[in-house]
Structure formats: C-alpha cells, structure tokens
Design a protein around this motif. Structure first.
Motif, PDB file in Angstrom:
ATOM      1  N   HIS A  95       0.782  -1.262   0.061  1.00 29.18           N
ATOM      2  CA  HIS A  95       0.121   0.016  -0.095  1.00 29.18           C
ATOM      3  C   HIS A  95       0.772   1.257  -0.090  1.00 29.18           C
ATOM      4  CE1 HIS A  95      -3.370  -2.652   0.371  1.00 29.18           C
ATOM      5  NE2 HIS A  95      -3.060  -3.292   1.454  1.00 29.18           N
ATOM      6  N   ASP A  96       0.913   2.237   1.040  1.00 30.02           N
ATOM      7  CA  ASP A  96       1.662   3.435   1.150  1.00 30.02           C
ATOM      8  C   ASP A  96       2.905   3.136   1.817  1.00 30.02           C
ATOM      9  OD1 ASP A  96      -0.138   4.703  -0.160  1.00 30.02           O
ATOM     10  OD2 ASP A  96      -1.507   5.329   1.546  1.00 30.02           O
ATOM     11  N   PHE A  97       3.298   1.767   1.981  1.00 29.13           N
ATOM     12  CA  PHE A  97       4.451   1.384   2.878  1.00 29.13           C
ATOM     13  C   PHE A  97       5.512   1.014   1.977  1.00 29.13           C
ATOM     14  CE2 PHE A  97       1.086   1.700   6.211  1.00 29.13           C
ATOM     15  CZ  PHE A  97       1.726   2.274   7.111  1.00 29.13           C
ATOM     16  N   SER A  98       6.712   1.046   2.432  1.00 31.43           N
ATOM     17  CA  SER A  98       7.757   0.279   1.848  1.00 31.43           C
ATOM     18  C   SER A  98       8.467  -0.790   2.699  1.00 31.43           C
ATOM     19  CB  SER A  98       8.693   1.188   1.004  1.00 31.43           C
ATOM     20  OG  SER A  98       9.624   0.481   0.374  1.00 31.43           O
ATOM     21  N   VAL A  99       8.683  -2.009   2.501  1.00 33.28           N
ATOM     22  CA  VAL A  99       9.226  -2.812   3.523  1.00 33.28           C
ATOM     23  C   VAL A  99      10.532  -3.272   2.921  1.00 33.28           C
ATOM     24  CG1 VAL A  99       9.205  -4.945   4.641  1.00 33.28           C
ATOM     25  CG2 VAL A  99       7.287  -3.273   4.277  1.00 33.28           C
ATOM     26  N   ARG A 100      11.847  -3.349   3.788  1.00 35.09           N
ATOM     27  CA  ARG A 100      13.044  -3.930   3.058  1.00 35.09           C
ATOM     28  C   ARG A 100      13.433  -4.672   4.236  1.00 35.09           C
ATOM     29  NH1 ARG A 100      18.477  -3.374   3.524  1.00 35.09           N
ATOM     30  NH2 ARG A 100      19.726  -3.696   1.676  1.00 35.09           N
ATOM     31  N   GLY A 101      14.097  -5.905   3.875  1.00 36.85           N
ATOM     32  CA  GLY A 101      14.420  -6.926   4.632  1.00 36.85           C
ATOM     33  C   GLY A 101      16.123  -7.239   4.116  1.00 36.85           C
ATOM     34  N   GLU A 102      16.787  -7.843   5.022  1.00 32.47           N
ATOM     35  CA  GLU A 102      18.084  -8.483   4.618  1.00 32.47           C
ATOM     36  C   GLU A 102      18.669  -9.398   5.378  1.00 32.47           C
ATOM     37  OE1 GLU A 102      22.365  -6.475   4.987  1.00 32.47           O
ATOM     38  OE2 GLU A 102      20.901  -5.085   4.270  1.00 32.47           O
ATOM     39  N   TYR A 103      19.332 -10.442   4.866  1.00 28.51           N
ATOM     40  CA  TYR A 103      20.110 -11.118   5.654  1.00 28.51           C
ATOM     41  C   TYR A 103      21.247 -12.075   4.888  1.00 28.51           C
ATOM     42  CZ  TYR A 103      21.326 -15.469   8.493  1.00 28.51           C
ATOM     43  OH  TYR A 103      21.773 -16.325   9.277  1.00 28.51           O
ATOM     44  N   THR A 104      22.324 -12.094   5.855  1.00 27.26           N
ATOM     45  CA  THR A 104      23.853 -12.265   5.305  1.00 27.26           C
ATOM     46  C   THR A 104      24.333 -13.211   6.378  1.00 27.26           C
ATOM     47  OG1 THR A 104      23.875 -10.143   4.224  1.00 27.26           O
ATOM     48  CG2 THR A 104      26.073 -11.541   4.547  1.00 27.26           C
ATOM     49  N   TYR A 105      24.956 -14.249   5.782  1.00 29.87           N
ATOM     50  CA  TYR A 105      25.598 -15.156   6.565  1.00 29.87           C
ATOM     51  C   TYR A 105      27.102 -15.644   6.076  1.00 29.87           C
ATOM     52  CZ  TYR A 105      27.016 -19.525   9.358  1.00 29.87           C
ATOM     53  OH  TYR A 105      27.675 -20.298   9.774  1.00 29.87           O
ATOM     54  N   ARG A 106      28.146 -15.549   6.726  1.00 32.13           N
ATOM     55  CA  ARG A 106      29.337 -15.703   6.253  1.00 32.13           C
ATOM     56  C   ARG A 106      29.954 -16.638   7.286  1.00 32.13           C
ATOM     57  NH1 ARG A 106      32.941 -12.411   3.266  1.00 32.13           N
ATOM     58  NH2 ARG A 106      31.359 -10.833   3.061  1.00 32.13           N
ATOM     59  N   LYS A 107      31.031 -17.564   6.812  1.00 30.51           N
ATOM     60  CA  LYS A 107      31.799 -18.354   7.689  1.00 30.51           C
ATOM     61  C   LYS A 107      33.147 -18.574   6.804  1.00 30.51           C
ATOM     62  CE  LYS A 107      31.651 -22.527  10.366  1.00 30.51           C
ATOM     63  NZ  LYS A 107      31.051 -23.787  10.822  1.00 30.51           N
ATOM     64  N   ALA A 108      34.212 -18.654   7.614  1.00 31.92           N
ATOM     65  CA  ALA A 108      35.466 -18.620   6.986  1.00 31.92           C
ATOM     66  C   ALA A 108      36.331 -19.227   7.875  1.00 31.92           C
ATOM     67  CB  ALA A 108      36.218 -17.478   6.719  1.00 31.92           C
ATOM     68  N   GLY A 109      37.175 -20.164   7.349  1.00 34.36           N
ATOM     69  CA  GLY A 109      38.175 -21.032   8.184  1.00 34.36           C
ATOM     70  C   GLY A 109      39.584 -20.035   8.339  1.00 34.36           C
ATOM     71  N   ASP A 110      40.581 -20.748   8.658  1.00 33.14           N
ATOM     72  CA  ASP A 110      42.068 -19.735   9.013  1.00 33.14           C
ATOM     73  C   ASP A 110      42.604 -19.631   7.639  1.00 33.14           C
ATOM     74  OD1 ASP A 110      41.719 -20.239  11.754  1.00 33.14           O
ATOM     75  OD2 ASP A 110      42.925 -21.923  11.842  1.00 33.14           O
ATOM     76  N   LEU A 111      43.206 -18.431   7.632  1.00 31.93           N
ATOM     77  CA  LEU A 111      43.829 -17.927   6.647  1.00 31.93           C
ATOM     78  C   LEU A 111      44.970 -18.545   6.123  1.00 31.93           C
ATOM     79  CD1 LEU A 111      43.635 -15.349   4.597  1.00 31.93           C
ATOM     80  CD2 LEU A 111      45.122 -14.236   6.015  1.00 31.93           C
ATOM     81  N   ARG A 112      45.210 -19.073   4.796  1.00 29.27           N
ATOM     82  CA  ARG A 112      46.416 -19.704   4.430  1.00 29.27           C
ATOM     83  C   ARG A 112      47.421 -18.681   3.696  1.00 29.27           C
ATOM     84  NH1 ARG A 112      42.467 -23.692   3.236  1.00 29.27           N
ATOM     85  NH2 ARG A 112      42.095 -22.668   0.793  1.00 29.27           N
TER      86      ARG A 112
END
Length: 744
Positions: free
Chosen positions: A279-296
């Motif tokens: 209607h007269d509204f705007s809805v924004r949603g967001e999701y992020t997932y990150r996984k990393a091991g030890d750096l080589r």
C-alpha cells in the motif's frame, strides 16, 4: 621473508603490456556505424527509471527511457561516445562507451538519488553539477562494477585500492581503514549517515561491525563535508549507503540474492535483500551469513583467524506526498579469532564474540512543493556487546555500550547567496560499561554539536565551507573497583572545527583548488582513563586524564583534468598538529606484567604527503587506471617518525570493458617502510599481481552478475606494514574468489 625482486617486477609490468596488445589485436573491428541501447536503473533499488533523459555526447541528439527504462540510438558512428543520463531527483551520470560493433546492447546505467540536483522548472533534468560534486563522485565513491570488483571480507579490504587508503589489521576480521596515515576515531564509519557503534577505533584486535556485501555504495567523504558528521577535518568519513529505511515508494518487488566463495580461507557467504511495496508502505529486509576458516599464507596457515558472521535487518517506511517516515532494526553478530604466538599477543590467541543491535527512526519532511528543501530527523539507539575469551574459554575482557543519538538537519537551496545550505544539531549519550580483567573506569559521556555546510558557485569559482561546534562531557565512575582514583576525573571539552575549499575552473576540463581547515578531536575514553596490560599491543597502557583535545591545521592543494576518457588528479597535503594524541613509551616497566608502559600523550606531529590518480581510456574498450599514495609523518620536537605510517604505494590496472563483460589485471606495488617508531618493525617492499573478470546478463528486468577474482596470482610472500601479524606471518597467498549476484 621473500623480497620484492626483479622477477616479480618483470611479471607485474610485462603482463599488462602483453594483455593490452592481445586485446587490441583480437577486439578491433572495421565497422562504421551501429546502435546503442540499454536500460536505466535506480542504483539503490535496481528498479527501472522511466522518463530519464539520455543525450548522446555534447549534441542535441537525445531521447527518454520508456516505461521499462530502456533507450536506443541508431546510426551512431563507431568510436568513443559519452551518454549523459539525467532525471529529476538523481545525479547526472556521464557514461563512456566504445562502439565497436553494429549493435551495442545491454548497457546498464545506474542513477543515484541526491538531495537536490535540478530546479523544478527544468523539464529534461539537465543542470550544471558542482565541480566538487563531480570530483567527489569520480574520486571518492565506490559503486556498481567497481564495488563488485573490489568487494572484500571487510569494509577495509573493500576500500584497500582507493587512493590514500590503507588497512590496519590483526588478522582477516579485525581490520579498519586508515586515511593518509590517520586512524582510530579520526576516521568515522557510518551507515546511512549514522555512526557505526563498536570498539574498532580503540584497538587493532577489534573488528568493524559492518557487513559490506549488501551495500549499495561506499563514499569516502573529505573536506568541509566531514563536518556534518565529525570534527576531525584531517581524517575522513566512510559512509556506507544501504537505505535500510526506504526513502521512495517502490513500483514492485526488487532486491538481490548472492553467494560468494574464497579459496584462501575456505570462506563462503550467502545473502539476500528484498524491498517490496505494501500500500503506502515500503518494506526492506536483509540477511547475510558468512563463515571462513583459518587464512592460508604462502607455505603457512594463520591459526585462530576464522570468522563466523551473521547480519540481518528489517526496515519499514511510510511514504506520503511530502516525504516519508520509517523505522528499522539491524543486528550484526560475529565470532572471530585473533591470532597468537608472537611477542605482544596472547600465546594461544583470543576468541572474540561481538554483537550490535541498532534501532533507527528516520523522517524526511519537505519544506517546498518541489522537494528541493527539507528537514531530516533521525534517532538511533545502539547496543553493543564485546567479549574476549582466552585459551580454555576464560573470559578475559567484556565491554558493553548503550548509545543514543539524535539528529535534526535542514537542507536549503538558493538561500543567502549559496546554492546549498545544510545545517543541523546533534546530541549523543553513551554509557560505556567494562568487566573482566580490564581496568578502564566505566564512563558515561554526553555530547552536543551544531554544524553547518554551504556550497556555491560564483562564475568560475566553486566554494565549500563548514564549521562544527561540539561540547563533550565525560563522567567516569568507581564501579570498577580496580580503577585508581586519579583516573576518576570528570572532563569537559568544547571544540570548534572549520574548513574552507575553493576550486577555480581554468577551463571546461581543468580545475585547481585549495582546502584549509582547523581539525579537532576530543580524546577517547581509553585515552583518558585506561590502565592495564594490553597483550595485543605488547604494552601496559595507561590513559592520561589531564589530556587536552587534539587540534591542528590542515592544508591541501590539488589540480585535476577531466575530459571524455581522461581523468587526472594530483593532490599535496599537510596536516600540522600542535597537539596530537598517541601512545608513547614512558621508559617505565610494569613489574607485574613485565610490559613497557605506554601512556597517551599529546605532542606535536606533522603529516604531509602526495596522492595521484589517473584514469585513461585507450580505445576499443581498453582503459588504464593508476594511483599513488605517500605519507611522511614525524614529531617535530624529536624528529622521531610517527608510528604506523603506511609506505609509498602504487596501483596499476589495465582492463577491457564491453557491454556486459569486464576483464583486467592489476598490480599493487609498495615501497619498503624503514621510518619506524621505537619497537616498531620495518617492512620490505613488495609487488602483488591480481586479475578479475565480470560478466552481466540482462533479461527483461532481471540482472545476473558473475565476478571472478584471482588475487596474489604469483603466491608472493609480502607483509602489510600496518598489520600486527606481520612479525610472524605474511599476508594471504593465492586466492580465487567467485561471486554470483542476482538482481530482480
């Protein structure tokens, strides 16, 4: 440690030349005329923009985008052309294109909203941008293809190739940008204009609480505009644009979804962001997932450098005829390791768990029918928790911050002889709580400020100016019984900062300018009240409750040339601090920890240096970009170097761009840094070779983007001078990074 030798030089310098001649030979076409067509999208929402004005070069040939945002030109001569794309409420874009075949289709042009860019009487949207605006966009804004190409694990790694910027780090997660040798809270990091509340400015083992993957663009703000957010004109503001609270009503569902993988640490990421009308509204949603091991790294693995991060947000705005009002909530959580095993660090490393929740209320109320003037109201409530666990799971340190910030800002146009005036007031309350084996006194602080920024054009002269008056009050308490009485001292500071920039247009392509400023900074809670061992810094750190506020004068001289296919910028700067706050070795030793005692002290310091940037279109889709950054800093009283100053650094990039593809190679070159402070280690010079490839597929209103980056192709062993880990481990080795984004 491998040194930067002649073989690396030959690889880094010969490959760009070979690629240039290869692409030149393969991609040259003998055709004469063709068709240019494409689509214009909103840079924030990726929705189509109907009615945008598209003009070809500096001619009267023009058209408007249709209902699906598309445009087309026929019988266009082969060669280099510039599309001038504009729309009311958006910044004009000058898009360079090489027409090499009978049909050049699939061009995607993003427009970004600005506060006021065109008077309401101008139907086509054509207008004269401020030269400062053009210079800011060309030099200090990372977006679109460039943002996708440079996207890294953190905000700092994403900005690492920007002119004048470096990375302070203590592993992959705890990293923060440094501008012209200045770090800590002299660099403000904000999201949609609100400061990101965390502890990253206080210590190298603390991470920034921002996930960069879903950002629309990143701005590095310098000059008088800094004063709308910070009093430190010598530093800068890194502003991350997300539009968590949508300012415009969407015409339909839009958003993005993406995945990413990096081989160097077996890192994977999944993300989605969606905006939809209701209607007269705007809805924004967001999701992020990150996984990393030890750096080589080359031949070794940096133990205890893994990362697991999640980021989620929801925003709702009500759009009405004369503005909008909305709310949002964002949560960021991260568990990451800080490496150990070297002098100055915990023997087995430290694991950190951090969490930030920000709740925002924002409204924009226009003051004129054409929305060229308005009032912005914003309120943010942040909760931040930070825990440090030593080997075996013992809690070593704990911090909590409750931060409340309110801001009211008005924007006016064509008033009192100025093209634009931004004036506002801001207030902040912060409750800083401390636990574990940390001896800093818990402190409440109150801050209030008033600021103004003006912009105008007088013939061939462009002007920007601003000031910020700020009052800070810090109130430590005895809740931490280990805090000594001498640190329980109320402090009050009143500071005034100002800046003025003048730019003279020599002709339509060339400009020269000067910036002058007065920079101030209130000392942090840690600089005033801390006392205790900090193993990550190999020091016993004590604050100084008698510190004054940091202050200095800044000066900058710059010149640039901007033409179709060429952008050249040369800048020289000098920051003269009469009082510069930094931790200095007192010569004493804390016998309980056997660590040298460092105390926050105010001393004179001078920073000066040079920056250069060049972007040149060679033709047939080929272009060259190069940059150079150098800072020289010392304490004039003793002649000793200021600690943690990045070395001379250069970047060279050769790329080929077509309608949908972008491919190129780049070399990062750095000189040795031998000018170091006491107990600081020198760093050898290095050269690193990288390559990148991007491809976009457009289908109706859908966009698929594929990016592949090969970093440190030669698996060179090199060290970042601003990394605490450099004493035991080089930077990351060869890394293959792949990213897929889907815009809808």
């Amino acid at each position: 440690m491998k040194k930067f030798d002649s073989s690396v030089n030959r690889w880094c310098l010969s490959l760009p030349v070979l690629l240039f001649f290869l692409l030149f030979t393969v991609l040259a076409y003998p055709m004469q005329e063709g068709v240019i067509s494409g689509i214009v999208l909103d840079g924030a929402t990726h929705r189509v923009i109907a009615g945008a004005h598209v003009k070809l070069d500096d001619t009267e040939i023009g058209t408007s985008t249709d209902a699906s945002g598309k445009f087309s030109f026929t019988n266009v001569p082969f060669g280099t052309h510039v599309l001038h794309v504009s729309h009311v409420g958006y910044r004009t874009v000058h898009y360079k294109i090489e027409l090499l075949s009978p049909s050049s289709t699939g061009i995607i042009i993003h427009l970004y909203t600005v506060p006021i860019e065109t008077p309401s009487v101008v139907i086509t949207g054509e207008h004269a941008d401020s030269w400062f605006d053009d210079l800011h966009t060309a030099n200090n804004v990372l977006r679109g293809r460039d943002l996708e190409r440079d996207m890294g694990l953190s905000v700092a790694s994403t900005l690492r190739n920007e002119t004048g910027l470096a990375i302070r780090s203590m592993g992959p997660a705890p990293s923060r940008p440094v501008i012209r040798g200045l770090g800590q809270d002299r660099i403000t990091i904000s999201e949609d204009g609100a400061k990101a509340v965390d502890l990253s400015a206080t210590s190298p083992d603390h991470a920034v609480s921002v996930e960069p993957f879903t950002v629309e663009r990143i701005e590095v703000i310098r000059g008088p505009r800094i004063l709308t957010q910070s009093s430190s004109t010598a530093g800068g503001v890194v502003n991350i644009i997300r539009n968590d609270i949508p300012p415009l009503a969407p015409s339909g569902i839009s958003g993005l979804a993406g995945i990413s993988y990096e081989s160097v640490n077996n890192s994977y990421l999944g993300a989605t962001a969606v905006e939809l009308p209701l209607h007269d509204f705007s809805v924004r949603g967001e999701y992020t997932y990150r996984k990393a091991g030890d750096l080589r790294t080359p031949g070794m693995t940096l133990k205890n450098s893994s990362i697991e991060t999640s980021n989620r947000a929801i925003g709702l705005s009500y759009i009405f005829d004369r503005g909008y009002v909305g709310v949002s909530m964002r949560e960021f959580s991260s568990d990451y390791g800080v490496p150990g095993g070297f002098v100055g660090a915990h023997p087995f490393g430290v694991n950190i768990s951090m969490f930030r929740r920000q709740m925002s209320l924002k409204s924009q109320i226009p003051l004129s029918d054409d929305r060229s003037e308005w009032i912005n109201l914003q309120f943010n409530r942040d909760y931040y928790r930070h825990q440090e666990f030593e080997f075996g799971g013992a809690l070593g340190a704990e911090f909590s911050i409750y931060n409340y910030n309110g801001k009211a800002e008005a924007t006016f146009t064509n008033k009192f002889g100025f093209d634009r005036i931004i004036s506002g007031v801001e207030g902040t309350y912060k409750d800083f709580l401390i636990g574990g084996f940390v001896f800093t006194a818990p402190t409440k602080s109150y801050s209030g400020s008033a600021y103004s920024f003006v912009q105008s054009t007088f013939g061939d002269w462009n002007l920007e100016a601003g000031f910020r008056l700020q009052s800070d009050h810090l109130r430590p308490t005895k809740r931490n019984q280990s805090a000594r009485d001498r640190f329980i001292k109320d402090r009050d500071f009143t500071t005034l900062s100002g800046a003025l920039s003048l730019l003279y247009s020599v002709n339509e392509h060339t400009g020269i300018g000067v910036s002058l400023g007065r920079s101030t900074r209130t000392p942090s809670i840690e600089e005033l009240y801390s006392e205790g061992p900090h193993l990550a810094a190999y020091s016993y750190e004590t604050g100084n409750p008698e510190l004054g506020y940091e202050r200095g004068w800044t000066a900058e001289l710059f010149g640039f040339y901007k033409n179709d296919g060429i952008f050249l910028l040369l800048t020289g700067f000098r920051n003269d601090f009469g009082y510069f706050i930094s931790p200095r070795n007192t010569g004493r030793v804390n016998f309980a920890s056997l660590l040298p005692v460092y105390e926050a002290q105010g001393d004179a310091a001078i920073f000066h240096g040079v920056e250069a940037k060049a972007e040149v279109t060679l033709g047939y889709g080929l272009s060259v970009e190069s940059s150079l950054s150098f800072t020289y800093a010392y304490h004039p009283g003793t002649g000793m170097p200021v600690a943690a100053i990045p070395p001379l650094k250069g970047l060279f990039t050769l790329q080929y761009a077509s309608d949908n593809a972008l491919v190129g190679i780049s070399t990062e070159l750095a000189n040795a840094q031998n000018r170091v402070d006491t107990f600081e280690q020198t760093t050898a010079g290095y050269g690193v070779l990288n390559a990148f490839f991007q491809y976009r597929i457009t289908s109706q209103e859908l966009i698929h983007s594929i990016s592949i980056n090969a970093e440190n192709i030669l698996n060179s062993e090199y060290r970042n001078h601003l990394s605490r880990v450099k004493v035991i481990m080089p930077e990351a080795g060869f890394n293959l990074k792949g990213t897929y984004r889907f815009y809808f």
